[in-house]
Structure formats: C-alpha cells, structure tokens
Design a protein around this motif. Structure first.
Motif, mmCIF file in Angstrom:
data_model
loop_
_atom_site.group_PDB
_atom_site.id
_atom_site.type_symbol
_atom_site.label_atom_id
_atom_site.label_comp_id
_atom_site.label_asym_id
_atom_site.label_seq_id
_atom_site.Cartn_x
_atom_site.Cartn_y
_atom_site.Cartn_z
ATOM 1 N N SER A 383 32.053 85.822 -30.952
ATOM 2 C CA SER A 383 32.655 84.857 -30.251
ATOM 3 C C SER A 383 32.988 85.196 -29.000
ATOM 4 O O SER A 383 33.570 86.255 -28.616
ATOM 5 C CB SER A 383 33.884 84.361 -31.038
ATOM 6 O OG SER A 383 34.799 83.581 -30.350
ATOM 7 N N HIS A 385 34.985 83.419 -27.166
ATOM 8 C CA HIS A 385 36.556 83.347 -27.130
ATOM 9 C C HIS A 385 37.043 84.891 -27.186
ATOM 10 O O HIS A 385 38.200 85.271 -26.628
ATOM 11 C CB HIS A 385 36.994 82.303 -27.938
ATOM 12 C CG HIS A 385 38.405 82.238 -27.912
ATOM 13 N ND1 HIS A 385 39.246 81.814 -26.970
ATOM 14 C CD2 HIS A 385 39.292 82.567 -28.997
ATOM 15 C CE1 HIS A 385 40.509 81.955 -27.288
ATOM 16 N NE2 HIS A 385 40.653 82.207 -28.394
ATOM 17 N N ARG A 388 36.543 87.289 -24.354
ATOM 18 C CA ARG A 388 37.696 86.865 -23.236
ATOM 19 C C ARG A 388 38.726 87.117 -23.436
ATOM 20 O O ARG A 388 39.685 87.914 -22.659
ATOM 21 C CB ARG A 388 37.609 85.470 -22.991
ATOM 22 C CG ARG A 388 36.204 84.682 -22.188
ATOM 23 C CD ARG A 388 36.442 83.534 -21.779
ATOM 24 N NE ARG A 388 36.778 82.567 -22.918
ATOM 25 C CZ ARG A 388 35.609 81.862 -23.302
ATOM 26 N NH1 ARG A 388 34.386 81.900 -22.807
ATOM 27 N NH2 ARG A 388 35.804 80.936 -24.075
ATOM 28 N N THR A 389 39.430 87.140 -24.938
ATOM 29 C CA THR A 389 40.756 87.752 -25.385
ATOM 30 C C THR A 389 40.955 89.028 -25.204
ATOM 31 O O THR A 389 41.908 89.593 -24.617
ATOM 32 C CB THR A 389 41.000 86.939 -26.682
ATOM 33 O OG1 THR A 389 40.838 85.517 -26.624
ATOM 34 C CG2 THR A 389 42.497 87.560 -27.188
ATOM 35 N N ASP A 629 48.360 79.648 -21.923
ATOM 36 C CA ASP A 629 47.033 79.270 -22.613
ATOM 37 C C ASP A 629 47.403 78.074 -23.486
ATOM 38 O O ASP A 629 46.604 77.009 -23.420
ATOM 39 C CB ASP A 629 46.619 80.297 -23.418
ATOM 40 C CG ASP A 629 46.015 81.374 -22.825
ATOM 41 O OD1 ASP A 629 45.569 81.345 -21.484
ATOM 42 O OD2 ASP A 629 45.904 82.728 -23.378
#
Length: 850
Positions: A383, A385, A388-389, A629
C-alpha cells in the motif's frame, strides 16, 4: 459518537446494543434475519468464492481447502468471534506461510498445524492478551503484509504466463527470463482480460455503470474470463475439484519438533495479528458509515481470538486452509449494509452450498484467471498509503527491513527482524539528544531536543557551562523523559547558577519539571527549592504540582497544588504562571486576562488579543498536527455528521467535550437558552429553523439532541423577568419570549415535575431547565422536515441535561410528559406523565429516544 451518550453509544439503535468497549456483547435470544444482512451476505459470497479458490491455488493446497476455510470462517468465526461484521476465511496474508508448510511437511501435517494454531489462539484468548498483540509497531505489520504481497505477486506471475511457480521468491525472480521466453499466449490472454475487468469494472461511468458496479469486480473478472475462454475454445488448465469422498483431512503432525513449533507459532502470529487488526479496522468502517442503519457494538478482541481459534481448529480438522479476518470481504460486508453477524454466517452457508452443488460450474474456471486475481490482491497489499504513513513517522527503515526479511527469509524471520529494528530505532531516539546554546538580547537559551539520559549528560554540562555567571538563563526542555543522572546535573547547575546571582527559567512543552511531589521552580529565584531525585521527570504546566493532563491545553484555568487549596495550610498561596510560560505549556493564562499579574496588561498590549494569539498558537503547535489528516479528508469529502446538536450558547457547555466528538461528528446549533421556536410567520425564527432544515433534509442526520444545562441564564431570566423581557423591545427580550411555553409547562398543574436521577429538581431554575428540554422537543416535532423524517423512521429525538457543577450528563428516558392527554406521541399537549432524566454512566440499557 453519540450526542447523547458519547461514552456508550453512537445512536439510539446502538443504545440497545451498547456494552463496554472491547467486551462481550450481551446475549440475545431468538434469531431474526434482516434484509440488509441477506443482501450483504450475497455480495460477500460472490467475492469470497473466486478469492478462496485463488488463494488455495496460490498455496498449492487442494482447491477444495479454500472453500472449506471460507465456509468454516463464515459460520464458526462469524458465530463465535468478537467482531460481528468481520468476515473470516482463507486470507492472502497466510499464503506464504501455508505454501511453505505444504512444501515442507505435506498437506495433512499442514492441516494438523492449523489445528494446533487454533488451540494456541484459544489459549491466547483465554489469557486475554489480544490487546497486547496490537502493540506491535504498525510499520512491522504493514511491512509483513507488503512482503507477503510481493511474494504472492511474483509467484502468481508464473501461472499468469502459463508456467509453474518455484519454491522461493528469489527462485521465481531468477526463473522469470526463461518463463517469458516460453509463455503460453492463451493463459496470458485470459489473465490480461481478468486484470482488465478487475481494474476497469469499478470505474464504469454513467448511470448504467453505477448499476453495473453493484456486481463485485472479482466475480465479474473471473466469470468474464471464464466465459471468453469457453466461447473461444482456448486450451487452458482449469480448476479441478476432486470428489469430496477423496478429500484429505488432517493427520498426525510429522516432522522435527522445533520445526513444528516454529510453524505453529508463525501461523498463530499471522492469523492473530491480521484478525485483530482487521477487527479494529472494521470498527472504524462501521463508525464512519452514514445512514440510518443500526450499528453493532465494538469488537471484543479477546472473543475474536477465541472465535478465530475455534474456526482454525474446525477448518484444519476438515482439511481446510488456515482462517483469519479478511480485509476485502470485511469492507465489502460493511459497505453492503450488514447490521449483524448473521450476514457473515449466511455467506459461509452460501459458500458451503456452492462447494457442494456448483462443482461443474467451478471446474470451468481457468487457473490463469484465478492466478491473475490473486496476483492483483498481492500487489494491493503493498500500500502506497502505508508507505507514506511510515515515512511521515520516520519508520520507513522498519518497514523496508520487514518487507525484505519476509521476501527473502520468510514471515517469522522477517517479522523478528522488523521488531528488532523497531526496538533499535526506539532506543536510538531515546538516546539521541540535540543540545544547543545561543544568546539573544542578553538572555542565554539552552535548547534540549529529545530525551535526557545519562548519555547526554556530558553534552548538557558543556552547554550549561557556556552560560556566564550572574546572567539570566532559559532552559527549554523538548522531551518528556529525564533519568536520574540528567536530573541531578540540571539540579546542581541550577543551584550553582542562582547562588552566583543568576536566574533560571525552565520551559518546554509544559513549563517546569515535575518529579511527583516537587518540581524545578520556573520563576527566577535566588534560592531555588530543593528537589527530590527521580528517574522519570515529566514537564507539566508552570504551576508546581499542576494536576492538568495533556488533553486539557484549552482550559482557561489556574492550576494549584493540593496543598495550595488546603484550608489547613493558609500560609501557602496560589502561584500564578506568567503568560509566556502558559503559552509554552499549552495552557491558558490565569482566569482574568486583565489581571495585574498579566504581563500583556502591564505592557499596555490588548490582553484579549494576546490570549487569543496564544491559544491559536497552542492549537497550531500541539493539536493541528494530529487532526490535519482528518480535516484534509473532511475538506475533500465534505461534512457528513450523524447528529444535530441543539445547545445553549453558555460558555460552560462545551459540546465537543460532553459528546467526546471531533471534526465532522456533530452539526451544532447554539443559541441563548437552547430554544427551538415553533414554525410559523408570527413566532418562527429563520436561523434555527434553517439549521434544522439543513441538517435533516440536506445532511441527513439520524438524530437531533436538545441539550439543556444547569444554571441557565435564560431560564433565570424567564423566572425573574427583566425590563428587557417585559417590554419585548430588545433583541434579547424578543428572543426569550420563545421560552414562555416552557414556563407555562412548568406552571401547568397537569404536568408532573421532571425527575432527575430519582429525585425532584433542586429548585425552580433546575425544574424549568428540565421542562425546557421536553418543551423544545415538542417544538421540534412541529417542524415539517422533522415530522416527515419521524414518520419515515429515519430520525430520532433525544433530550439531554448537563449538570455543570457535577460534570454529569442525564438522558431523557421517559417521554410521557411529551404526549397529549390521549397518549399520542407528538400531539403538542402536555399530558400528565413525568419526564425522567437518567445519568448516562449508571444506565445499563440506555433510555429510549424521545
């Protein structure tokens, strides 16, 4: 989060199913199958059928084993698990582990390992250690899933090209050139068609596309590829489901003991972590679901472990794959509108029926199509996402090491490497401290960034000795931990510096250094108080002994020691913090912004402006990073609150605090006296009516709460009319006339006084405040949009009373007082019943909505 009962329920439907977070839900008798559960079960079944076959293919197990695991996961884990809407079955995250076990020990021993892993899960569930499993770093979990996804994708790529996968990722990568040179065009064509349908089907445009998208993409992709392959007569290897009479069941485990123990541990780890993380994710999906659907209680993680363990025991004994919570099927179940565990169980029954009756149709599916489907699932497990996290939290090294470890060495070894790197990174952050010194306008600043341990003492001493004797020094502590050695070093230096005529001020996230019973004084003092030593030092507000918590930076308070307010110690006075220190601490300045103790007042600046600027600065520094966020998501998607909250404008009533709500949760309308003027040209009020109409008709809120509170100034004005109320000429007087029906209700002899937690109101003001809540609910029902929504059953009304001095919320539980004399709801009459307000935390079954 509920506007009425934030600690227990999210809406009235949930109120009936409420139980403490992550604890077993109450036992319910009887069985009722809702239509929403039936439609959700069908949708999940259509997704689970091809995925179960594909995962069985990827592991090298008999294809029927995937169907057995899907049926058992749905029925057993669905019935006994602690997450009502999580769907369990053969998971892609278990593919690598299972494939390795089959290649090493054979299928029958792998089934026995699955049974033993289920027993281990039962033991963990009985020990109630489920919450501890969530303490694993998310970077390790995401890295594990990414590594498994890479392994799956590379292995299935060989089947997509018409070949057979090798035993390891490195071998598969090495064999790719020869496989590309000898690819099967028919298998490649079917695989490309499957991937195209899988990617393009959810993106079909227009109204027709919206209708077609109701069919799940995995099912469409496999059915479409199968139909094309059959119609064109392509020669392909297809699904082969042997007779159930020859289905292999679990046997006694055979192999080295240590190897079997490691196999059981790895299977237990992956199954448990994936299922528990999935349960938490399902709770988030359910909480964010809009619409009038009832919501089941939050997941009980220990019970979820027990349910998963039971499912693995049954699945392994019947010759099925290991079972875990599956993200794809669980999210489909929630989005399809499932309301109870019946949808999960029904989907398992449908899989069982298909495995028994649809064998001829299943055997038409090309293996290349299933391989393409599973390869896409593997790619999605990496992922962006998540990457990036972990990058934002500076844990990309943990993620990368875990991923590479899983790909090269295996799941258990990769997770162990990731945990080791995570621990090493945490220790590095604990010991890595940056200490700098600079001088500005004659004041020497020593900045400490990071945690202060004995390893940083030499650098701390060097920086402190750069401060000349007799000067003013400010030491800014940016960490939250300090060990004994660093603490004594600071203490000795402070004593020496102040003894030589200098002054010392400590600032940081919260000014001052707290050590339990004593603290470093933040005020410049020639004789600092002695300090007791401690191994851990936090950084609280400027006032020594402050009892505030990090979640109260907004509070306009003046903290004090317990002894400061002790009448037995009159010689001890309250110590007030300066605005500068209050700003550094994240706390507000003393109560009065124009107090002579306020530096802004002394310097002639506007104190209210300075206070506002400090408060905003505190938000930007402490709160904004945590909500950015979520606010960005709300900015993209728009607001979708579930509740309208009508409250008084009193500054003591903080709606977000009472309801434990955050951005996007509540649509709030506040006015003096929490009044709801009835509609009509003569008495209506467009501002309140517009808020009600917008919330009900545009936002589609599911409930409206009228919140009154103790000591309401509007109610006091109604009881003791002021000149502005009598003449009706002022804006306040005209507005308060909307509260006169509440005054009439209180004076009506046919209406019994409301009851507050089993007692009558303390005085006339409290009685009027309670009566006002009931009266405003009647006014709400007179609005067309509210009446229409109530008739359609998509809206509920709640009454809430907040006692300010007690910090206690009371729910309106009996609506007799809002019925007319004939017992009809919403008739506008007052009846003879009484309104009962029940304290929230004492309610086992929360009151019914008004």
């Amino acid at each position: 989060m509920s506007a009425c009962a934030p600690a227990h329920a999210t809406d009235s439907a949930r109120a009936q199913h409420s139980h403490p977070p992550h604890s077993p839900p109450p036992w319910r008798r009887g069985f009722r199958l809702a239509g929403a559960d039936v439609s959700a079960a069908v949708a999940v079944f259509l997704i689970a059928l091809p995925l179960s076959l594909g995962i069985a293919l990827a592991t090298g197990a008999p294809l029927q084993a995937g169907l057995v695991a899907a049926a058992v996961g749905g029925i057993v884990a669905g019935r006994f698990g602690g997450s009502p809407l999580q769907v369990s079955g053969p998971a892609a995250g278990l593919t690598v582990v299972t494939a390795d076990l089959i290649g090493r020990y054979g299928w029958r021993t792998t089934c026995a390992i699955t049974v033993l892993a289920g027993l281990a899960q039962l033991g963990l569930g009985c020990l109630r250690v489920a919450r501890a499993a969530l303490s694993v770093s998310p970077a390790v979990v995401h890295g594990m899933l990414a590594g498994i996804g890479v392994t799956i994708a590379v292995a299935q790529l060989h089947i997509v090209l018409g070949g057979s996968p090798q035993s390891s990722v490195l071998a598969n990568v090495g064999a790719l050139p020869s496989q590309l040179a000898d690819l099967d065009p028919a298998a490649l064509a079917v695989s490309v068609l499957t991937l195209a349908l899988l990617l393009l089907w959810p993106r079909l445009p227009g109204r027709a596309g919206q209708l077609l998208r109701s069919a799940p993409a995995p099912l469409v992709a496999v059915v479409g590829a199968t139909a094309v392959a059959s119609a064109t007569g392509l020669v392909l290897t297809k699904v082969d489901l042997p007779s159930w009479r020859s289905h292999a069941l679990a046997g006694l485990p055979e192999g080295p003991v240590l190897g079997l123990v490691a196999a059981v541990l790895s299977t237990t780890l992956v199954c448990s972590v994936q299922s528990l993380l999935g349960a938490v994710a399902v709770d988030k999906l359910v909480a964010g679901r809009s619409g009038p659907l009832p919501r089941p209680g939050r997941s009980d993680l220990d019970r979820e472990l027990l349910g998963q363990g039971a499912a693995n025991i049954v699945s392994g004994a019947l010759g099925g794959l290991p079972v875990a919570g599956v993200a794809v099927r669980s999210s489909a179940n929630v989005r399809a509108g499932a309301v109870s565990r019946n949808s999960t169980m029904l989907h398992g029954v449908l899989v069982m029926i298909a495995a028994l009756l649809l064998v001829p149709l299943l055997e038409l599916i090309p293996l290349a199509s299933l391989a393409a489907l599973v390869m896409a699932v593997g790619v999605q497990m990496v992922s962006l996402h998540h990457i990036r996290t972990v990058t934002r939290h500076r844990e990309v090294l943990v993620y990368a090491v875990t991923t590479l470890g899983v790909v090269v060495l295996g799941v258990l070894e990769g997770v162990a490497l990731g945990v080791g790197v995570a621990v090493a990174l945490a220790l590095h952050r604990l010991t890595h401290t940056r200490i700098t010194h600079d001088e500005r306008k004659g004041i020497h600043h020593v900045h400490v960034r990071g945690q202060l341990t004995f390893l940083a003492v030499p650098r701390l001493s060097r920086a402190l000795h750069l401060v000349p004797q007799g000067t003013r020094a400010v030491v800014e502590l940016g960490g939250s931990f300090m060990d004994h050695a660093a603490y004594e070093s600071l203490q000795d230096w402070q004593r020496s510096h102040t003894a030589q005529g200098g002054s010392v001020e400590f600032t940081g996230r919260r000014a001052g250094i707290r050590t339990g019973s004593s603290s470093v004084s933040t005020a410049a003092s020639p004789s600092p108080p002695p300090l007791s030593t401690a191994f851990a030092v936090s950084v609280p507000t400027a006032d020594a002994g402050c009892h505030c918590r990090p979640w109260t930076p907004w509070r306009n308070h003046c903290c004090a020691n317990v002894r400061d307010t002790d009448p037995a110690r009159p010689e001890v006075k309250l110590r007030e913090s300066s605005p500068e220190r209050a700003s550094a601490s994240g706390s507000a300045p003393p109560h009065s912004p124009v107090s002579p103790h306020n530096s802004a007042h002394r310097t002639g600046r506007d104190p209210s402006r300075q206070q506002l600027a400090r408060a905003i600065s505190t938000f930007q520094r402490n709160t904004a990073p945590h909500v950015r966020d979520e606010l960005a998501r709300l900015a993209r998607e728009g607001q979708r609150p579930s509740q309208l909250f009508l409250a008084c404008a009193d500054s003591r009533v903080v709606t977000s605090m009472i309801t434990a709500s955050g951005p996007g949760d509540l649509f709030v309308v506040r006015n003096v006296g929490n009044l709801v003027p009835p509609p009509g040209a003569g008495s209506g009020d467009d501002s309140v009516a517009a808020g009600i109409e917008y919330a009900v008709d545009v936002l589609g809120v599911r409930s409206i709460t009228v919140c009154g509170h103790s000591g309401c100034g509007a109610m006091r004005a109604l009881l003791g009319p002021s000149p502005s109320l009598n003449d009706g000429q002022s804006s306040l007087g005209r507005w308060l006339r909307h509260g006169l029906p509440s005054l009439d209700r209180m004076a009506d002899p046919d209406v019994r006084a409301p009851v507050l937690d089993g007692r009558p109101p303390a005085d006339a003001v409290e009685r009027l405040c309670l009566a006002n809540v009931v009266q405003q609910l009647e006014h709400l029902r007179a609005h067309d949009s509210v009446a229409r929504a109530l008739r359609e059953g998509v809206l509920e009304l709640h009454g809430l009373y907040f006692h300010v001095a007690e910090a206690q919320a009371y729910l309106l539980s009996d609506t007799e007082g809002t019925k007319d004399g004939k017992g009809r709801e919403g008739g506008g009459g007052r009846g003879s019943g009484e309104a009962v307000f029940t304290p929230v935390q004492a309610a086992q079954d929360l009151p019914s909505p008004a």
